[in-house]
Design a protein around this motif. Structure first.
Motif, PDB file in Angstrom:
ATOM      1  N   PHE A  95       0.853  -1.204   0.000  1.00 51.87           N
ATOM      2  CA  PHE A  95       0.000   0.000   0.000  1.00 51.87           C
ATOM      3  C   PHE A  95       0.882   1.245   0.000  1.00 51.87           C
ATOM      4  CE2 PHE A  95      -3.172  -2.487   2.931  1.00 51.87           C
ATOM      5  CZ  PHE A  95      -3.596  -3.245   1.851  1.00 51.87           C
ATOM      6  N   ARG A  96       1.885   1.225   0.872  1.00 54.34           N
ATOM      7  CA  ARG A  96       2.767   2.398   0.993  1.00 54.34           C
ATOM      8  C   ARG A  96       3.485   2.686  -0.320  1.00 54.34           C
ATOM      9  NH1 ARG A  96       4.670   5.441   5.048  1.00 54.34           N
ATOM     10  NH2 ARG A  96       3.856   4.089   6.698  1.00 54.34           N
ATOM     11  N   TYR A  97       3.921   1.627  -0.982  1.00 52.73           N
ATOM     12  CA  TYR A  97       4.632   1.783  -2.256  1.00 52.73           C
ATOM     13  C   TYR A  97       3.763   2.594  -3.238  1.00 52.73           C
ATOM     14  CZ  TYR A  97       7.338   0.552  -6.397  1.00 52.73           C
ATOM     15  OH  TYR A  97       8.100   0.610  -7.546  1.00 52.73           O
ATOM     16  N   ASN A  98       2.500   2.196  -3.360  1.00 49.80           N
ATOM     17  CA  ASN A  98       1.616   2.857  -4.331  1.00 49.80           C
ATOM     18  C   ASN A  98       1.166   4.244  -3.856  1.00 49.80           C
ATOM     19  OD1 ASN A  98       1.798   0.792  -6.190  1.00 49.80           O
ATOM     20  ND2 ASN A  98       0.078  -0.336  -5.331  1.00 49.80           N
ATOM     21  N   LEU A  99       0.938   4.386  -2.559  1.00 49.86           N
ATOM     22  CA  LEU A  99       0.503   5.700  -2.044  1.00 49.86           C
ATOM     23  C   LEU A  99       1.619   6.730  -2.159  1.00 49.86           C
ATOM     24  CD1 LEU A  99      -1.641   4.761   1.106  1.00 49.86           C
ATOM     25  CD2 LEU A  99      -2.432   5.579  -1.106  1.00 49.86           C
ATOM     26  N   GLU A 100       2.817   6.302  -1.901  1.00 50.95           N
ATOM     27  CA  GLU A 100       3.961   7.219  -1.995  1.00 50.95           C
ATOM     28  C   GLU A 100       4.118   7.737  -3.423  1.00 50.95           C
ATOM     29  OE1 GLU A 100       7.513   6.259   0.518  1.00 50.95           O
ATOM     30  OE2 GLU A 100       8.481   6.288  -1.443  1.00 50.95           O
ATOM     31  N   ARG A 101       3.984   6.841  -4.381  1.00 48.56           N
ATOM     32  CA  ARG A 101       4.114   7.240  -5.787  1.00 48.56           C
ATOM     33  C   ARG A 101       2.972   8.177  -6.181  1.00 48.56           C
ATOM     34  NH1 ARG A 101       7.951   4.657  -8.604  1.00 48.56           N
ATOM     35  NH2 ARG A 101       7.079   5.321 -10.595  1.00 48.56           N
ATOM     36  N   THR A 102       1.791   7.911  -5.641  1.00 49.40           N
ATOM     37  CA  THR A 102       0.637   8.749  -5.982  1.00 49.40           C
ATOM     38  C   THR A 102       0.807  10.143  -5.397  1.00 49.40           C
ATOM     39  OG1 THR A 102      -0.713   6.752  -5.929  1.00 49.40           O
ATOM     40  CG2 THR A 102      -1.897   8.834  -5.996  1.00 49.40           C
ATOM     41  N   CYS A 103       1.295  10.215  -4.171  1.00 48.04           N
ATOM     42  CA  CYS A 103       1.535  11.511  -3.536  1.00 48.04           C
ATOM     43  C   CYS A 103       2.559  12.310  -4.356  1.00 48.04           C
ATOM     44  CB  CYS A 103       2.039  11.296  -2.108  1.00 48.04           C
ATOM     45  SG  CYS A 103       2.471  12.835  -1.297  1.00 48.04           S
ATOM     46  N   ARG A 104       3.599  11.613  -4.777  1.00 44.98           N
ATOM     47  CA  ARG A 104       4.664  12.276  -5.557  1.00 44.98           C
ATOM     48  C   ARG A 104       4.100  12.804  -6.881  1.00 44.98           C
ATOM     49  NH1 ARG A 104       9.093   8.255  -6.831  1.00 44.98           N
ATOM     50  NH2 ARG A 104       8.807   7.707  -4.666  1.00 44.98           N
ATOM     51  N   LYS A 105       3.275  11.995  -7.523  1.00 40.46           N
ATOM     52  CA  LYS A 105       2.698  12.387  -8.818  1.00 40.46           C
ATOM     53  C   LYS A 105       1.763  13.595  -8.640  1.00 40.46           C
ATOM     54  CE  LYS A 105       2.827  10.973 -12.761  1.00 40.46           C
ATOM     55  NZ  LYS A 105       3.806  11.492 -13.749  1.00 40.46           N
ATOM     56  N   ASP A 135       0.839   9.779   6.436  1.00 38.78           N
ATOM     57  CA  ASP A 135       2.262  10.148   6.348  1.00 38.78           C
ATOM     58  C   ASP A 135       2.550  11.040   5.143  1.00 38.78           C
ATOM     59  OD1 ASP A 135       2.894   8.703   8.572  1.00 38.78           O
ATOM     60  OD2 ASP A 135       3.565   6.911   7.486  1.00 38.78           O
ATOM     61  N   TYR A 136       1.543  11.201   4.276  1.00 37.27           N
ATOM     62  CA  TYR A 136       1.781  11.919   3.024  1.00 37.27           C
ATOM     63  C   TYR A 136       0.827  13.113   2.897  1.00 37.27           C
ATOM     64  CZ  TYR A 136       4.375   7.688   2.205  1.00 37.27           C
ATOM     65  OH  TYR A 136       5.262   6.667   2.346  1.00 37.27           O
ATOM     66  N   PRO A 137       1.354  14.297   2.582  1.00 33.91           N
ATOM     67  CA  PRO A 137       0.485  15.474   2.490  1.00 33.91           C
ATOM     68  C   PRO A 137      -0.538  15.365   1.360  1.00 33.91           C
ATOM     69  CG  PRO A 137       2.741  15.986   1.772  1.00 33.91           C
ATOM     70  CD  PRO A 137       2.769  14.603   2.332  1.00 33.91           C
ATOM     71  N   GLY A 138      -1.745  15.807   1.659  1.00 29.60           N
ATOM     72  CA  GLY A 138      -2.796  15.837   0.633  1.00 29.60           C
ATOM     73  C   GLY A 138      -3.668  14.591   0.605  1.00 29.60           C
ATOM     74  N   PHE A 139      -3.370  13.641   1.479  1.00 31.35           N
ATOM     75  CA  PHE A 139      -4.147  12.388   1.446  1.00 31.35           C
ATOM     76  C   PHE A 139      -5.556  12.596   1.984  1.00 31.35           C
ATOM     77  CE2 PHE A 139      -5.517   8.353   3.455  1.00 31.35           C
ATOM     78  CZ  PHE A 139      -5.603   7.594   2.297  1.00 31.35           C
ATOM     79  N   LEU A 140      -6.535  12.144   1.236  1.00 30.77           N
ATOM     80  CA  LEU A 140      -7.933  12.227   1.670  1.00 30.77           C
ATOM     81  C   LEU A 140      -8.356  10.873   2.225  1.00 30.77           C
ATOM     82  CD1 LEU A 140      -9.847  13.955  -1.290  1.00 30.77           C
ATOM     83  CD2 LEU A 140      -9.203  14.991   0.888  1.00 30.77           C
TER      84      LEU A 140
END
Ligand code: SF4
Length: 179
Positions: A95-105, A135-140
């Motif tokens: 989950f973290r792998y994909n969420l981190e990439r999404t936050c970056r994008k 842990d990632y800004p902008g997460f809803l």
């Protein structure tokens, strides 16, 4: 000034996107779809799911941003966790792998929010996904399985004749004991 309601929606597959997109639209968001799933194995399955997602996206005239498929990089991340069952210690790393990439994008595109269709699944605890997302800004924190979201995704996928995969995604979820 009008609030920027764009949200980068990490999408795991077409069926899960159906009710999630509707819910975001109903709540006044403007979804941008991000297909980022290097966990999926084999690559032909990744391509198959991408095709189904594009069918859903075209219904709403939405574009799909497709991330690079790098299964080897994903394998590196879950190293040592190969023997875990679905729902075990490997999944939060995934989950973290994909969420981190999404936050970056989202950051790269200047999109203020992001979230994920992963919460549609009855097999994926939203609590765990939210704890990582924080842990990632902008997460809803949107629990897409709530408000009948899971059942709706099943019904809509059937109506659209979408391919609905029988395993989560990675090669380890293909094992017999995981159904
Ligand atoms: S079972 Fe699903 S969530 Fe867990 S690691 Fe595999 S693809 Fe990711």
């Amino acid at each position: 000034m009008e609030e920027d309601k764009r949200v980068l929606l990490h999408v795991c597959c077409g069926p899960c996107s159906t009710s999630s997109i509707l819910r975001l639209l109903e709540e006044g968001y403007k979804p941008v779809l991000f297909y980022s799933d290097s966990n999926i194995y084999p690559e032909s399955e990744f391509i198959k799911r991408e095709g189904e997602l594009k069918k859903v996206a075209s219904l709403h005239s939405l574009d799909v941003i497709v991330d690079e498929y790098d299964h080897e990089a994903w394998r590196e991340k879950v190293k040592g966790l190969e023997c875990e069952k679905e729902g075990g210690a490997r999944c939060p790393v995934c989950f973290r792998y994909n969420l981190e990439r999404t936050c970056r994008k989202a950051k790269e595109l200047g999109i203020p929010y992001f979230t994920t269709t992963l919460t549609v699944s009855r097999f994926k605890p939203s609590k765990v996904i939210f704890a990582i997302g924080r842990d990632y800004p902008g997460f809803l924190e949107i629990d897409f399985k709530k408000k009948g979201g899971f059942e709706k995704s099943v019904r809509l996928s059937k109506e659209m004749g979408l391919y609905r995969q029988e395993y989560c995604g990675c090669e380890f979820s293909l094992r017999k004991e995981n159904g």
